[in-house]
Design an enzyme around this catalytic site. Structure first.
Site, mmCIF file in Angstrom:
data_model
loop_
_atom_site.group_PDB
_atom_site.id
_atom_site.type_symbol
_atom_site.label_atom_id
_atom_site.label_comp_id
_atom_site.label_asym_id
_atom_site.label_seq_id
_atom_site.Cartn_x
_atom_site.Cartn_y
_atom_site.Cartn_z
ATOM 1 N N LYS A 173 38.723 84.335 37.708
ATOM 2 C CA LYS A 173 37.695 83.455 37.144
ATOM 3 C C LYS A 173 36.473 84.270 36.739
ATOM 4 O O LYS A 173 36.022 85.110 37.491
ATOM 5 C CB LYS A 173 37.249 82.429 38.198
ATOM 6 C CG LYS A 173 38.368 81.574 38.743
ATOM 7 C CD LYS A 173 37.888 80.712 39.904
ATOM 8 C CE LYS A 173 37.542 81.503 41.143
ATOM 9 N NZ LYS A 173 37.281 80.663 42.335
ATOM 10 N N THR A 204 25.635 75.671 40.159
ATOM 11 C CA THR A 204 27.083 75.939 40.117
ATOM 12 C C THR A 204 27.662 76.057 41.529
ATOM 13 O O THR A 204 28.702 76.683 41.723
ATOM 14 C CB THR A 204 27.368 77.242 39.327
ATOM 15 O OG1 THR A 204 26.601 78.301 39.916
ATOM 16 C CG2 THR A 204 27.016 77.100 37.862
ATOM 17 N N GLY A 206 29.912 75.288 44.375
ATOM 18 C CA GLY A 206 31.179 74.559 44.511
ATOM 19 C C GLY A 206 32.072 74.560 43.289
ATOM 20 O O GLY A 206 33.089 73.869 43.270
ATOM 21 N N THR A 207 31.738 75.365 42.297
ATOM 22 C CA THR A 207 32.577 75.364 41.074
ATOM 23 C C THR A 207 33.989 75.854 41.379
ATOM 24 O O THR A 207 34.967 75.315 40.858
ATOM 25 C CB THR A 207 31.968 76.251 39.972
ATOM 26 O OG1 THR A 207 31.674 77.534 40.544
ATOM 27 C CG2 THR A 207 30.728 75.658 39.386
ATOM 28 N N GLY A 208 34.089 76.899 42.230
ATOM 29 C CA GLY A 208 35.413 77.465 42.545
ATOM 30 C C GLY A 208 36.266 76.465 43.321
ATOM 31 O O GLY A 208 37.475 76.340 43.066
ATOM 32 N N CYS A 209 35.641 75.732 44.249
ATOM 33 C CA CYS A 209 36.372 74.718 45.045
ATOM 34 C C CYS A 209 36.844 73.599 44.119
ATOM 35 O O CYS A 209 37.996 73.142 44.195
ATOM 36 C CB CYS A 209 35.474 74.149 46.132
ATOM 37 S SG CYS A 209 34.748 75.406 47.194
HETATM 38 N N1 ATP Z 1 27.566 78.582 34.045
HETATM 39 C C1 ATP Z 1 28.835 78.263 33.814
HETATM 40 N N2 ATP Z 1 29.211 77.652 32.665
HETATM 41 C C2 ATP Z 1 30.498 77.319 32.429
HETATM 42 N N3 ATP Z 1 31.493 77.593 33.277
HETATM 43 C C3 ATP Z 1 31.202 78.227 34.432
HETATM 44 C C4 ATP Z 1 29.871 78.600 34.776
HETATM 45 N N4 ATP Z 1 29.885 79.199 36.011
HETATM 46 C C5 ATP Z 1 31.170 79.188 36.427
HETATM 47 N N5 ATP Z 1 31.978 78.630 35.477
HETATM 48 C C6 ATP Z 1 33.417 78.385 35.576
HETATM 49 O O1 ATP Z 1 33.627 77.694 36.806
HETATM 50 C C7 ATP Z 1 34.917 78.033 37.339
HETATM 51 C C8 ATP Z 1 34.731 78.587 38.745
HETATM 52 O O2 ATP Z 1 34.436 79.963 38.633
HETATM 53 P P1 ATP Z 1 33.462 80.807 39.547
HETATM 54 O O3 ATP Z 1 33.680 82.235 39.160
HETATM 55 O O4 ATP Z 1 32.089 80.244 39.445
HETATM 56 O O5 ATP Z 1 34.053 80.466 40.979
HETATM 57 P P2 ATP Z 1 33.510 80.801 42.414
HETATM 58 O O6 ATP Z 1 32.534 81.940 42.352
HETATM 59 O O7 ATP Z 1 34.686 80.971 43.278
HETATM 60 O O8 ATP Z 1 32.719 79.457 42.793
HETATM 61 P P3 ATP Z 1 32.040 79.004 44.205
HETATM 62 O O9 ATP Z 1 31.992 80.191 45.109
HETATM 63 O O10 ATP Z 1 30.674 78.459 43.876
HETATM 64 O O11 ATP Z 1 32.894 77.890 44.715
HETATM 65 C C9 ATP Z 1 35.524 79.015 36.329
HETATM 66 O O12 ATP Z 1 36.271 78.287 35.388
HETATM 67 C C10 ATP Z 1 34.284 79.628 35.673
HETATM 68 O O13 ATP Z 1 34.591 80.184 34.414
HETATM 69 C C1 HMH Z 2 32.848 75.550 53.132
HETATM 70 C C2 HMH Z 2 32.694 76.320 51.879
HETATM 71 N N1 HMH Z 2 33.804 76.713 51.203
HETATM 72 C C3 HMH Z 2 33.671 77.408 50.040
HETATM 73 C C4 HMH Z 2 32.435 77.714 49.526
HETATM 74 C C5 HMH Z 2 32.325 78.533 48.259
HETATM 75 O O1 HMH Z 2 31.625 77.920 47.307
HETATM 76 C C6 HMH Z 2 31.291 77.267 50.259
HETATM 77 N N2 HMH Z 2 30.037 77.524 49.827
HETATM 78 N N3 HMH Z 2 31.467 76.577 51.418
#
Ligand code: ATP
Ligand code: HMH
Length: 272
Positions: A173, A204, A206-209
């Site tokens: 990602k 952003t 929780g975007t990954g979750c």
């Molecule tokens: N500012 C943004 N605009 C559009 N898409 C975004 C943005 N930030 C993240 N994304 C998208 O959100 C999704 C999650 O990616 P990201 O790399 O942020 O995950 P993450 O770091 O594991 O998230 P988190 O740790 O907050 O749960 C991907 O599809 C990424 O491309």
């Molecule tokens: C509990 C938990 N899982 C995943 C993430 C990553 O975003 C967070 N901040 N907290």
């Protein structure tokens, strides 16, 4: 009714972890269940403390779900310690669920650690091989592969390296990159590019979750992996567009069913 399980940490502030996962499942109209691995006292700005659930209790929660209801897909999120990883690995090997999406969570958006760095070897050897799809962000892909990632080519290299560790499908990602929000899926044969315009927001959390839970939901609904990721990308992009400016730090994504009405995201297949 499709049944989807999250095995992850609880974020009391509601933006990430189990809470983001269950909101995402509900927005997809699937039946959500949760196994809590850690209780995290956190908010949009910081992680205050983490208390892990005892491994036996993690295993009993997984037994409770599988002996009674069963699952069509599983999302695995934060696993902070080797003992939590071993408990989850034991049970996934025992029940062999289909459609396992693993998000190898290491840090929160604000940089606070959520995985003990000494757990990396157990993560690689015990957890990664159980994934049907692994969804590392750029720092996680760098940590697992040892490859520094500064470009789409580097993301491809990282994905290939992780695939060679024995992971069936790898989705790197690009949320932490600059420019477009580009994610790259590698299935051992081809690279698939999922691109969205970067939204100019700090909200952003929780975007990954959200993304990994949307992929698991779509797999449970019967979409193949490419289409499940394409749809999930559309969902997370719109959830970020509607993210909430609440709290003092990085605000959370917002969830509702209408997030699927725009049909914007395309899959680009890139040959080796
Ligand atoms: N500012 C943004 N605009 C559009 N898409 C975004 C943005 N930030 C993240 N994304 C998208 O959100 C999704 C999650 O990616 P990201 O790399 O942020 O995950 P993450 O770091 O594991 O998230 P988190 O740790 O907050 O749960 C991907 O599809 C990424 O491309
Ligand atoms: C509990 C938990 N899982 C995943 C993430 C990553 O975003 C967070 N901040 N907290």
């Amino acid at each position: 009714m499709e049944k989807v399980l999250t095995i992850a940490g609880s974020d009391c502030s509601g933006g990430a972890g189990i809470q983001a996962d269950l909101k995402t499942f509900a927005a997809h109209g699937v039946y959500g269940m949760s196994v809590i691995v850690s209780v995290v006292a956190e908010n949009t700005s910081r992680v205050i403390d983490i208390q892990d659930v005892a491994p036996e209790m993690i295993e009993k929660q997984i037994d409770a779900v599988f002996e009674d209801i069963g699952v069509d897909a599983v999302k695995v999120g934060m696993l902070s310690q080797p003992c939590c990883m071993k408990a989850v690995a034991r049970k996934l090997k025992e029940y062999k669920p289909q459609n396992v999406v693993i998000d190898p969570v290491m840090y929160a958006k604000n940089g606070c650690p959520l995985m003990n760095p000494s757990a990396i070897d157990i993560l690689i050897h015990e957890i990664l091989p159980l994934a049907d799809v692994l969804t590392p962000n750029i720092p996680e892909a760098e940590r697992i592969s040892g490859i520094q990632i500064n470009s789409a080519e580097d993301m491809e290299q990282g994905a290939k390296y992780i695939y060679d560790l024995g992971v069936k499908n790898v989705l790197v990602k690009g949320g932490h990159a600059v420019g477009d929000a580009l994610d790259i899926l590698y299935d051992g044969k081809q690279f698939y590019y999922f691109r969205a315009q970067r939204i100019n927001t700090k909200n952003t959390h929780g975007t990954g979750c959200t993304y990994s839970s949307a992929i698991a939901s779509n797999l449970s609904l019967g979409f193949d992996l490419q289409e499940a990721v394409r749809r999930a990308k559309e969902y997370v992009t719109t959830a970020i567009r509607h993210s909430l400016a609440i709290g003092k730090g990085c605000g959370p994504t917002h969830h509702f069913y209408d997030l699927y009405q725009n049909g914007l995201t395309k899959t680009i297949i890139k040959n080796n």
